[in-house]
Design a protein around this motif. Structure first.
Motif, short mmCIF file in Angstrom:
data_model
loop_
_atom_site.label_atom_id
_atom_site.label_comp_id
_atom_site.label_asym_id
_atom_site.label_seq_id
_atom_site.Cartn_x
_atom_site.Cartn_y
_atom_site.Cartn_z
N TYR A 8 16.23 -23.68 38.52
CA TYR A 8 15.39 -22.83 37.65
C TYR A 8 15.21 -21.43 38.24
O TYR A 8 15.32 -20.43 37.56
CB TYR A 8 14.00 -23.43 37.45
CG TYR A 8 13.95 -24.68 36.62
CD1 TYR A 8 14.57 -24.74 35.37
CD2 TYR A 8 13.28 -25.82 37.06
CE1 TYR A 8 14.52 -25.89 34.60
CE2 TYR A 8 13.22 -26.97 36.30
CZ TYR A 8 13.84 -27.00 35.07
OH TYR A 8 13.78 -28.14 34.31
N GLN A 9 14.87 -21.40 39.51
CA GLN A 9 14.43 -20.13 40.10
C GLN A 9 15.56 -19.32 40.72
O GLN A 9 15.39 -18.12 40.98
CB GLN A 9 13.34 -20.39 41.14
CG GLN A 9 12.08 -21.01 40.55
CD GLN A 9 10.86 -20.91 41.44
OE1 GLN A 9 9.75 -21.13 40.98
NE2 GLN A 9 11.03 -20.60 42.70
N GLY A 10 16.70 -19.97 41.00
CA GLY A 10 17.79 -19.27 41.67
C GLY A 10 17.31 -18.66 42.97
O GLY A 10 16.39 -19.17 43.60
N ASN A 11 17.92 -17.55 43.37
CA ASN A 11 17.45 -16.93 44.62
C ASN A 11 16.70 -15.63 44.35
O ASN A 11 16.33 -14.92 45.26
CB ASN A 11 18.64 -16.69 45.58
CG ASN A 11 19.73 -15.90 44.88
OD1 ASN A 11 19.51 -15.37 43.79
ND2 ASN A 11 20.90 -15.84 45.47
N ASP A 12 16.47 -15.32 43.09
CA ASP A 12 15.75 -14.09 42.78
C ASP A 12 15.08 -14.26 41.42
O ASP A 12 15.73 -14.24 40.38
CB ASP A 12 16.75 -12.92 42.76
CG ASP A 12 16.04 -11.59 42.46
OD1 ASP A 12 14.79 -11.60 42.33
OD2 ASP A 12 16.74 -10.58 42.36
N LEU A 13 13.75 -14.38 41.46
CA LEU A 13 13.01 -14.61 40.21
C LEU A 13 13.12 -13.43 39.26
O LEU A 13 12.87 -13.56 38.06
CB LEU A 13 11.55 -14.87 40.53
CG LEU A 13 11.14 -16.33 40.72
CD1 LEU A 13 9.66 -16.41 41.01
CD2 LEU A 13 11.49 -17.15 39.49
N LYS A 14 13.43 -12.27 39.80
CA LYS A 14 13.48 -11.06 38.95
C LYS A 14 14.69 -11.03 38.03
O LYS A 14 14.73 -10.26 37.09
CB LYS A 14 13.52 -9.82 39.84
CG LYS A 14 12.15 -9.33 40.18
CD LYS A 14 12.18 -7.92 40.71
CE LYS A 14 10.75 -7.52 41.01
NZ LYS A 14 10.61 -6.73 42.19
N LYS A 15 15.71 -11.83 38.37
CA LYS A 15 16.90 -11.82 37.50
C LYS A 15 16.49 -12.25 36.10
O LYS A 15 15.60 -13.10 35.94
CB LYS A 15 17.94 -12.78 38.05
CG LYS A 15 18.67 -12.23 39.25
CD LYS A 15 19.88 -13.10 39.55
CE LYS A 15 20.58 -12.61 40.79
NZ LYS A 15 21.26 -13.68 41.51
N ASP A 16 17.21 -11.73 35.11
CA ASP A 16 16.79 -12.07 33.74
C ASP A 16 17.18 -13.50 33.34
O ASP A 16 16.82 -13.95 32.26
CB ASP A 16 17.31 -11.03 32.73
CG ASP A 16 18.82 -11.08 32.60
OD1 ASP A 16 19.46 -11.87 33.29
OD2 ASP A 16 19.36 -10.28 31.79
N ASN A 17 17.90 -14.20 34.21
CA ASN A 17 18.24 -15.58 33.83
C ASN A 17 17.66 -16.63 34.77
O ASN A 17 18.12 -17.76 34.81
CB ASN A 17 19.76 -15.74 33.70
CG ASN A 17 20.47 -15.56 35.04
OD1 ASN A 17 19.82 -15.45 36.06
ND2 ASN A 17 21.79 -15.54 35.01
N THR A 18 16.64 -16.24 35.53
CA THR A 18 15.92 -17.24 36.33
C THR A 18 14.47 -17.29 35.84
O THR A 18 13.95 -16.29 35.34
CB THR A 18 15.92 -16.86 37.83
OG1 THR A 18 15.39 -15.54 37.98
CG2 THR A 18 17.32 -16.92 38.40
N ILE A 19 13.86 -18.44 35.98
CA ILE A 19 12.48 -18.58 35.50
C ILE A 19 11.63 -19.28 36.56
O ILE A 19 12.16 -19.97 37.44
CB ILE A 19 12.41 -19.35 34.16
CG1 ILE A 19 13.06 -20.74 34.27
CG2 ILE A 19 13.07 -18.56 33.04
CD1 ILE A 19 12.99 -21.57 33.00
N LEU A 20 10.34 -19.08 36.43
CA LEU A 20 9.39 -19.68 37.37
C LEU A 20 9.30 -21.18 37.08
O LEU A 20 9.19 -21.59 35.93
CB LEU A 20 8.02 -19.02 37.10
CG LEU A 20 6.91 -19.25 38.08
CD1 LEU A 20 7.15 -18.43 39.35
CD2 LEU A 20 5.58 -18.79 37.45
#
Ligand code: BGC
Length: 762
Positions: A191-203
């Protein structure tokens, strides 16, 4: 030498830059939020803690909804379960253009096993024992959700569950803390990937903290009570694992623990979660969790809200206890300004980390919503993962796989129902795109054979039960014909068929929230149908739909082939066909024990020996721990699942039988595919600690490897074991390992293992 020095300098430089950048990112966030909070009134701060239900927001009118009015007044921190990027964009616009401070909102959703492309229910997903696939399912869910306006998912659900009466067992990864932990981590990463700021990751939001799966009697929302030592060894590890993996939020559970509802439980929310585990994100209640404390007997809404805030809750889902009472409590000195500020800061930090202050519409890209959701690639992945989640429980005489020719008689109330394929908690899927078993078989057979279908029976003889079990648009369209008429039609189909596929079991809403059951049999009317089908003498394959372990002793005795398909998501019908026809060799293994009957519950593989264990292989011995009427054995043990091929295990070899301190032990087996087709096998490592300062389970999963072997191929599978793997929480709740003898067991499930003993001294 020079180049080594240069490399060293470069590494130090890199480290320093990272630290400085790290500090400056944190410092920047702090400065930004400090400045913002200075401008906020107490009402605006409390508003950030409010997560109301989204009501019935309609596209085109979102900014005129009742909720929009509240947003304009600064009374809303986020909303949840709105489907549709336009609607969300419209609401976000109100927040950032029509409020005094222009603070963007969180948009949450129960994206539990996929967004529109739906994967198997989490219990099914866990049966893949394929962490990469599980992470990928969460990744795809995040891509689709984030393309649809969602920036926060109420997942993963990591509650350990050992009571199949509890319907929500469907939503988690089963009974084991080790497996539950590695899956929790995989999902948070997905869900979160390595960067929450990316437009395709979510909290992500790990839930339901804590022990929700241990409700007494398996009745949802019921009291939970257990010793701390059990809590820490058996139930807490997956929550902690999700926190360690960086989950940005945590959801409090509905249940009480130690006589205090989780929502008011300072020990859980502050002492353990923040102080012991170092959690830095925010905690949200579950749906009306604060209001429910009135019924728990903790006081009125104001008092309950005070207790929740003081315990360490930061956001109030639906009930508006914080919104309506916290200011009064502040004036009366019942809560402090700092407590409100701390909670508000954590919500703002989450928004900051998601990049919402930079671009509030980051997750509202209309273009992405058209290109990134329900894509051909996602659908293909969902199909493969679904097929991997199915568990072959029995296959006598190799009835399976079946041929793609001749006449296939598909019979049963679950054979042709789109609405029942995705499974519980699939709020964002489009039910009409789901592939039924009928369609899946038809797609596979094409012009080479015939697929005949008959419903055969209703879900249950009792229409009221059926109504309760098929809510939320999951109706099975009850047939008004008599049971006899339905049966006759089915037998007519059966008699024309070469093979019968019986699609029976639970409807999808018979598991999930508020769907507890005390009888875990396939409903009798369906069993009667199955018995009649068996009487025809034709080969019968039971395709079992289930959101939980069911009790199947009669089926195990009488039906030649049983494929448990859980609820496989939007591609389930195609995936079922893939496995029935042998295009995919089943490799799922159970992550929960299947009992022989409900009286054995709770039944799990990692039980304690007791002082009066039943000697192995015995049914009954007086004054031993056993039952008069049934053996202690499960019907199918944890880790069990068959394949269209066979795997043979060599004895276990170890690098040494006697170890000291931090040495590493290597334990190996050679696994051979002795059948005729390629297959996947999950090789499982269990350890028993034979001597402890507290009693220890008879075995605990400590590792697994999923391998693929061609027919005739052998592979050596090795596990590295260190004292870290021997650790447990002792009586003082210290995480330690103790010297002594250990059994090292490796096998294809928790029952069928080979074993060696080693001694490990400090
Ligand atoms: C459930 C949660 C869910 C929440 C929001 C509650 O009833 O217990 O799991 O996330 O609703 O939909």
């Amino acid at each position: 030498m020079n180049s080594i020095k240069r490399l060293g300098a470069f590494v130090i430089c890199l480290l320093l830059t990272t630290i400085v950048n790290g500090q400056s990112t944190d410092a920047k966030m702090k400065a930004f939020i400090d400045a913002l909070m200075k401008r906020m009134t107490i009402d605006e701060k409390i508003g950030q803690l409010n997560l109301p239900g989204s009501g019935d927001i309609v596209t085109g009118q979102a900014s005129n909804s009742d909720i929009a009015k509240k947003i304009k007044e600064g009374k809303v921190g986020g909303l949840f379960n709105i489907r549709g990027v336009e609607k969300i964009r419209d609401v976000q616009r109100v927040a950032v253009e029509e409020t005094r401070l222009k603070i963007p909102m969180l948009f949450g959703m129960d994206v539990i096993h996929g967004y529109q492309t739906t994967f198997p229910i989490p219990l099914g997903l866990s049966c893949t024992w394929n962490l990469q696939a599980i992470e990928q399912s969460a990744r795809i869910a995040a891509i689709e959700a984030s393309a649809s306006g969602i920036n926060w998912t109420f997942s993963p659900m990591v509650d350990i569950a050992r009571d199949p009466r509890w319907g929500r067992i469907a939503e988690g990864s089963g009974e084991d803390p080790y497996l539950g932990s590695v899956i929790a981590k995989a999902m948070v990463r997905g869900y979160q990937g390595n960067d929450l700021k990316k437009d395709n990751t979510i909290l992500s939001c790990v839930k339901h903290y804590a022990l929700y799966g241990a409700a007494e009697g398996g009745r949802d929302y019921n009291t939970t009570d257990m010793s701390r030592i059990r809590m820490f060894n058996e139930y807490m590890p997956p929550y902690k694992a999700a926190v360690d993996a960086g989950a940005g939020s945590v959801m409090a559970s509905f249940n009480e623990i130690d006589g205090v509802p989780a929502t008011a439980n300072k020990y859980l929310m502050t002492d353990v979660l923040r102080k012991q585990w170092g959690f830095k994100g925010f905690v949200v209640t579950d749906y009306t969790g604060i209001n429910e404390m009135i019924d728990h007997g903790m006081g009125d809404l104001q008092q309950s809200s005070v207790l929740a805030l003081k315990a360490g809750i930061h956001m109030d889902m639906v009930g508006e206890g914080f919104l309506t009472t916290l200011k009064k409590s502040l004036q009366e000195g019942k809560v402090t300004q700092k407590e409100i500020d701390d909670a508000c800061r954590l919500i703002l930090e989450a928004k900051y980390k998601l990049g919402l202050f930079e671009d509030p519409y980051r997750y509202c890209n209309i273009q992405r919503s058209k290109t990134d959701v329900y894509t051909a690639a996602h659908i293909k992945t969902a199909r493969a993962i679904a097929a991997e989640s199915f568990v072959l429980l029995k296959n006598e005489g190799s009835v399976l796989p079946i041929k793609k020719s001749g006449t296939i008689g598909l019979i049963g109330p679950l054979g042709d129902t789109k609405e029942n394929m995705p499974g519980t908690w699939s709020v964002s899927t489009d039910l009409q795109t789901a592939i039924t078993v009928r369609q899946g078989l038809q797609n596979a057979v094409g012009g080479n054979g015939k697929v005949l279908y008959a419903k055969g029976s209703n879900l249950d003889a009792d229409s009221n039960y059926e109504k309760r079990a098929t809510m939320f648009g999951r109706s099975l369209n009850r047939d008004n014909r008599t049971a006899q008429q339905l049966l006759e039609e089915a037998l007519a189909v059966a008699n024309q068929s070469d093979v019968i596929v019986a699609a029976l079991g639970e409807a999808s809403e018979m598991s999930g929230e508020s769907s507890s059951r005390t009888n875990l049999d396939i409903p009798q009317v369906q069993k009667d149908l199955l018995a009649a089908l068996l009487k025809t003498g034709k080969p019968v394959v039971l395709v079992l739909f289930a959101g939980r372990p069911m009790t199947l002793p009669w089926e195990q005795q009488n039906v030649p082939a049983i494929l448990n398909v859980w609820f496989g998501g939007s591609e389930a019908g195609n995936a079922i066909a893939d496995v029935l026809f042998g295009d995919v060799n089943p490799s799922g293994k159970l992550t929960t024990t299947f009992p022989q009957n409900v009286g054995q519950v709770p039944l799990y593989y990692a039980y304690k020996n007791t002082g009066r264990p039943l000697p192995q292989g015995k049914w009954f011995e007086k004054f031993r721990s056993n039952y008069l009427d049934v053996t202690n054995e499960p019907l199918y043990p944890f880790g069990y699942g068959l394949s269209y091929t066979n795997f043979n295990y060599s004895d276990v070899t170890v690098s040494s039988n006697s170890l000291k301190g931090n040495q590493q032990l290597t334990a190996s087996v050679t696994v051979t595919n002795s059948g005729k087709v390629t297959g996947k096998e999950t090789v499982q490592l269990y350890i028993r600690d034979l001597l402890g300062s507290v009693t220890r389970p008879v075995k605990e999963l400590k590792g697994f490897q999923k391998i693929e072997l061609k027919a005739g191929e052998s592979k050596k599978v090795s596990f590295a074991i260190t004292p870290e793997d021997l650790k447990f929480y002792n009586y003082d709740l210290k995480y330690v390992w103790e010297p002594g003898d250990f059994q090292i067991m490796i096998g294809s499930n928790s029952r069928d293992v080979k074993m060696v003993k080693v001694n490990w001294t400090k």
